[in-house]
Design an enzyme around this catalytic site. Structure first.
Site, PDB file in Angstrom:
ATOM      1  N   LYS A 567       0.793  -1.203   0.131  1.00  0.00           N
ATOM      2  CA  LYS A 567       0.115  -0.038  -0.081  1.00  0.00           C
ATOM      3  C   LYS A 567       0.927   0.903  -0.156  1.00  0.00           C
ATOM      4  CE  LYS A 567      -1.902  -1.768   4.117  1.00  0.00           C
ATOM      5  NZ  LYS A 567      -3.291  -1.705   3.955  1.00  0.00           N
ATOM      6  N   ARG A 568       0.488   2.301  -0.218  1.00  0.00           N
ATOM      7  CA  ARG A 568       1.117   3.561  -0.040  1.00  0.00           C
ATOM      8  C   ARG A 568       1.834   3.787   1.333  1.00  0.00           C
ATOM      9  NH1 ARG A 568       0.525   7.343  -4.269  1.00  0.00           N
ATOM     10  NH2 ARG A 568       2.256   8.685  -2.960  1.00  0.00           N
ATOM     11  N   THR A 678      -9.128  -1.125   1.318  1.00  0.00           N
ATOM     12  CA  THR A 678      -9.724  -1.821   0.392  1.00  0.00           C
ATOM     13  C   THR A 678      -8.874  -3.365   0.012  1.00  0.00           C
ATOM     14  OG1 THR A 678      -9.040  -0.468  -1.554  1.00  0.00           O
ATOM     15  CG2 THR A 678     -11.350  -0.379  -0.585  1.00  0.00           C
ATOM     16  N   LYS A 682      -9.559  -7.408  -0.722  1.00  0.00           N
ATOM     17  CA  LYS A 682      -8.933  -8.029  -1.822  1.00  0.00           C
ATOM     18  C   LYS A 682      -8.277  -9.487  -1.464  1.00  0.00           C
ATOM     19  CE  LYS A 682      -8.899  -3.699  -4.238  1.00  0.00           C
ATOM     20  NZ  LYS A 682      -7.586  -2.741  -4.479  1.00  0.00           N
TER      21      LYS A 682
HETATM   22  O1  NBY Z   1      -9.522   5.957   0.151  1.00  0.00           O
HETATM   23  C1  NBY Z   1      -8.327   6.263   0.781  1.00  0.00           C
HETATM   24  C2  NBY Z   1      -8.166   5.750   2.247  1.00  0.00           C
HETATM   25  O2  NBY Z   1      -6.755   6.192   2.837  1.00  0.00           O
HETATM   26  C3  NBY Z   1      -8.529   4.474   2.531  1.00  0.00           C
HETATM   27  O3  NBY Z   1      -8.667   4.269   3.849  1.00  0.00           O
HETATM   28  C4  NBY Z   1      -9.783   4.067   1.627  1.00  0.00           C
HETATM   29  O4  NBY Z   1     -10.333   2.806   1.682  1.00  0.00           O
HETATM   30  C5  NBY Z   1      -9.681   4.733   0.126  1.00  0.00           C
HETATM   31  C6  NBY Z   1     -10.937   4.336  -0.351  1.00  0.00           C
HETATM   32  O5  NBY Z   1     -12.110   4.755   0.326  1.00  0.00           O
HETATM   33  N1  NBY Z   1      -7.603   7.729   0.494  1.00  0.00           N
HETATM   34  C7  NBY Z   1      -6.854   7.816  -0.542  1.00  0.00           C
HETATM   35  O6  NBY Z   1      -6.391   6.883  -1.083  1.00  0.00           O
HETATM   36  N2  NBY Z   1      -6.693   9.129  -0.818  1.00  0.00           N
HETATM   37  C8  NBY Z   1      -5.855   9.457  -1.770  1.00  0.00           C
HETATM   38  O7  NBY Z   1      -5.399   8.946  -2.576  1.00  0.00           O
HETATM   39  C9  NBY Z   1      -5.575  11.096  -1.750  1.00  0.00           C
HETATM   40  C10 NBY Z   1      -5.246  11.605  -3.082  1.00  0.00           C
HETATM   41  C11 NBY Z   1      -5.092  13.084  -3.138  1.00  0.00           C
HETATM   42  C12 NBY Z   1      -5.270  13.826  -2.005  1.00  0.00           C
HETATM   43  C13 NBY Z   1      -5.704  13.352  -1.030  1.00  0.00           C
HETATM   44  C14 NBY Z   1      -6.165  11.903  -0.827  1.00  0.00           C
HETATM   45  N3  NBY Z   1      -4.980  15.227  -2.278  1.00  0.00           N
HETATM   46  O8  NBY Z   1      -5.420  15.742  -1.466  1.00  0.00           O
HETATM   47  O9  NBY Z   1      -4.556  15.636  -3.135  1.00  0.00           O
END
Ligand code: NBY
Length: 837
Positions: A567-568, A678, A682
């Protein structure tokens, strides 16, 4: 201009109606035709890449015909549509998915074999479409698959980035970023050079009075950038429904100014203008869960939102319905706050361009939008500075102030006593400079706000959005627990497991009704079934072992326990906890006698994930993992008992190899920080168990599969605040086992101690915000339970089968049906299967 062919000439069109290939022969002739004409090659210079291109074009042709029929049907019926606005769509590869969803993979396999190619090699040629960072972008991609598969009329709107998320290289143990130029040849998109929108930036606002004495705002001057549409067909599984993902690309508007410059001989500056315009859609911002307030990012957001809304409004206006019916025809979902300017833009269109009164317009706006929140991390909540918006979008800033004024007035009327409330909920933060709080704007501008797992949805109601629950009432806030598409994440990624399941559940129905999985629980004691189950897992692990050897140069034993965290890289996701635990394991093994060591469970610790380029701590974590691997993997005392691998450039197509091969995966965020997760879903769906904290969807996974089938550890979300307080104001005792780990790192066992000092002092000296020390003991103990459980293979397989059987809830189909009913109010619309297809 009316582009429709008049009645009398339509017969000719119908006579020559095109249809896609029907069988293997038809497929082969399409491939050969594309090789020889579209690609201008022949059988004498057709490599795998050309075979991939031609095969994709053959499928694309089929898709676009079904796309046409789906769109015609949707236009004809004119029922309500959903528009999913997301700055990220992490699609991965398209060819395999298209073949499986259409149900012609076997045809293609046989056809390609006739033409001299192995289908696996052809699939491997495709470059991932990596227009996203992580969970949020991949969720959008799973949603598109479910929307099409469930026959919902729905479009995705996004940006066509020239560069997706960077490619990660590991050089000397450090992450190095390389640009991901992916558009060289993309057979999956249709440029629509006729579908363009002029997007305005900068300028000023002039007010005038119309004949009724009403003040009218005119946004004038500034510069124009042109948005060009690129359409990507999204095939549903086992249905002809094919939806559209429209991605906008920026280019210079061919206005008079350019020509003037050109004529004046100022060629260079007209080229510079072109380049500046193209910059808007050039690159995906590589931050996940971090907002940095860059002007170009705001430009991206407005460019994409304005183009999409223009398109949506244009489509609505064709129906000649009155404006008040707009929310009955259109639902728009905001994927996080990134598209929140859409709220303001729609209000502007209705007010300034269509002449509606404020209240009427605002009613339409708020009934149209829904907002999904994906994080409670304060550093990820979007804010834009008022001066920046004033400069870039002067009219929008006025409207934001008006929205805020009317909102705060209504709050003040209802809560006259609460003096601090207004400041807390205001859309404008009274800081220096003032900031626009995008989440507040999104809440005020939407009729529903949802979180993405139960705990997360409860948390937003009791913490960051508490005041808004008081103001709007609890019904505006809801939960829709995330899901994943079983088509990609089971059928495509794990074809043998999919086949085994379908042999026991009576066909492929489980792929469209994932609750059907519960039928396999009947076979949990069936010897042959269990044997086949174990064989499949081993084969998947052998495949990953080959990949590990090829990419990281490490030899791993496929029968060892594969422990995966992909994951990231982020401090809140706690890869540092994992690697500290690995070091602890290493030290424990080192301290054992050779006899004792022989009794230990061999393990391969596999890591993968990208760090945001500016996230220094995350990069140190990657460096530590690689440094530990270098020592452990070459220690002859240890041998196969422990291997540590960092897999370079984790992305969707690598996930499809890694996830089916895991025995246990780690979802170990500090409780209350991971909104959902998520990949946890998986992994379990692919017959892996998980070790995790009581966070995000782990909690609901536990409820579904049973607490005997998951390894939970660590402090609870409700205790986090007190623990953090104690770290800061009490004495902070570090766990003794963790201290031993720190001492070993500081001795230089894993190389340059300087780099790792910050990772240690974050825990020891800076308040341990993510509770690594608090959870360490519980983590180590639970990992020991995992070892014990894995040694009892019979019990382990029972846990795996039982878990898979109970995962039906986590299909994104269930999730999309909940949105459709509770938020969007849309119905499926079937397209009849074409005659003879
Ligand atoms: O969204 C993720 C959450 O961390 C994870 O817990 C959840 O399952 C998933 C789907 O609901 N959030 C996420 O991936 N966020 C980002 O990638 C993201 C990208 C850009 C920015 C903020 C968050 N931004 O502000 O630029």
């Amino acid at each position: 201009v009316e582009a429709s062919i008049p009645e009398p000439q339509r017969e000719a069109w119908l006579k020559h109606q095109v249809s896609g290939f029907k069988d293997k022969d038809g497929f082969e002739s399409e491939v050969v035709r594309h090789v020889e004409t579209t690609l201008a090659r022949s059988m004498f210079n057709c490599d795998e890449s050309a075979a991939y291109s031609a095969c994709s074009l053959a499928f694309r042709d089929r898709l676009i015909l079904e796309w046409n029929r789906t769109q015609q049907r949707q236009t004809f019926v004119d029922s309500k549509r959903l528009y999913y606005l997301s700055l990220e769509f992490l699609m991965g590869r398209a060819l395999d998915n298209a073949m499986l969803n259409i149900g012609q993979k076997d045809t293609a396999k046989a056809g390609l074999a006739d033409l001299g190619f192995r289908i696996e090699d052809v699939i491997e040629q495709e470059h991932d479409a990596a227009l996203g960072n992580g969970g949020l972008g991949r969720l959008a991609a799973c949603f598109l698959d479910s929307l099409a598969s469930l026959n919902y009329p729905a479009w995705g709107y996004g940006l066509r980035y020239r560069y997706g998320i960077f490619k990660q290289e590991i050089i000397d143990g450090y992450q190095v970023e390389v640009p991901d130029y992916w558009l060289d040849f993309n057979p999956w998109e249709f440029p629509r050079h006729d579908v363009t929108v002029d997007i305005q930036f900068f300028g000023h606002v002039r007010k005038s009075t119309d004949e009724n004495g009403r003040t009218v705002a005119h946004w004038e001057g500034g510069e124009i950038v042109k948005a060009v549409a690129y359409d990507v067909p999204i095939p549903g599984y086992a249905t002809p429904s094919t939806n559209n993902l429209r991605l906008w690309s920026s280019t210079a508007a061919s206005g008079e100014f350019d020509f003037q410059k050109f004529n004046n001989g100022d060629y260079e500056s007209s080229v510079a203008d072109q380049q500046r315009a193209e910059t808007i859609s050039a690159v995906l911002y590589p931050n996940d869960n971090l907002e940095r307030g860059k002007e170009l990012r705001l430009k991206q957001q407005y460019f994409w939102v304005a183009a999409s809304l223009y398109d949506i409004v244009r489509r609505f206006k064709k129906s000649k319905r009155p404006w008040k019916e707009f929310p009955e025809q259109v639902a728009i979902q905001l994927n996080d706050t990134h598209p929140t300017l859409a709220v303001v833009e729609l209000q502007r269109i209705l007010l300034d361009l269509e002449g509606l009164e404020w209240d009427e317009a605002w009613n339409i706006v708020t009934n149209t939008f829904g907002y999904t929140n994906h994080t409670v991390l304060p550093e990820a909540l979007e804010k834009w500075s008022v001066p920046l918006i004033q400069h870039l979008l002067p009219r929008h800033l006025q409207i934001i102030y008006d929205i805020n004024l009317y909102f705060l007035q209504s709050v003040e009327r209802r809560f006259p006593e609460e003096r601090d409330l207004l400041g807390r909920v205001s859309i404008i933060e009274e800081s220096q400079p003032k900031m626009v709080r995008m989440a507040h704007l999104a809440i005020v501008g939407s009729h529903k706000v949802n979180g993405v797992a139960e705990l997360h949805s409860d948390l937003i109601k009791t913490t960051i959005f508490k005041d808004f629950v008081t103001i709007f009432g609890p019904d505006k806030f809801t939960n829709v627990t995330n899901g994943i598409t079983p088509r990609r994440w089971l059928h495509q990624a794990n074809p043998r497991l999919s086949e085994l399941i379908s042999s026991k559940t009576g066909g492929k129905d489980f792929l469209t009704d994932l609750n059907e999985l519960n039928k396999i629980e009947l076979y949990v004691k069936d010897k042959a079934f269990r044997k086949e189950w174990a064989d499949i897992k081993l084969a998947n692990k052998e495949r990953l072992a080959k990949h590990i050897k090829a990419s990281a140069g490490v030899t791993v034993d496929p029968t060892a326990l594969f422990d995966v965290q992909v994951k990231r890289i982020h401090e809140y996701k706690r890869q540092q906890l994992n690697i500290f635990g690995v070091i602890h394991r290493y030290l424990t093994l080192k301290a054992m006698s050779p006899e004792e060591r022989k009794k230990q469970q061999p393990r391969v610790s596999i890591f993968g994930g990208k760090a945001a380029p500016g996230y220094w701590m995350a990069k140190q974590i990657i460096h530590l993992i690689n440094s530990v691997g270098k020592v452990v993997n070459n220690d002859e005392d240890i041998g196969d008992l422990l291997k540590v691998v960092f897999l370079e450039d984790y992305n969707v197509s690598k996930a499809e190899i890694i996830i089916p091969a895991s025995d246990i995966s780690e979802h170990i965020s500090t409780a209350g920080t991971e909104a959902s997760g998520t990949s946890n879903m998986k992994f379990v769906l692919n017959g892996g168990l998980i070790i995790g904290t009581c966070d995000g969807a782990n909690i609901e996974i536990t409820r579904e599969i049973g607490e005997n089938n998951i390894f939970l550890f660590g402090n609870l979300a409700e205790d986090v605040e007190d623990l953090r307080h104690a770290h800061t104001y009490g004495t902070h005792e570090i766990d003794p086992d963790l201290n031993r780990v720190f001492q070993e790192i500081e001795k230089g066992t894993f190389g340059s101690t300087q780099d790792f000092a910050a990772l240690i002092s974050a825990v020891r000296d800076h308040g341990d915000y993510y509770l690594v020390s608090d959870d360490f003991h519980s983590y180590i103990e639970t990992q020991a339970l995992v070892d014990d459980a894995y040694r009892n293979q019979e019990e382990w397989i029972t846990k795996c089968i039982t878990s898979v059987a109970r995962m039906g809830f986590f299909s994104s189909d269930r999730c999309i049906n909940e949105y459709a009913e509770g938020i969007w109010n849309i119905e499926p619309l079937r397209v009849e299967k074409e005659e003879g297809a």
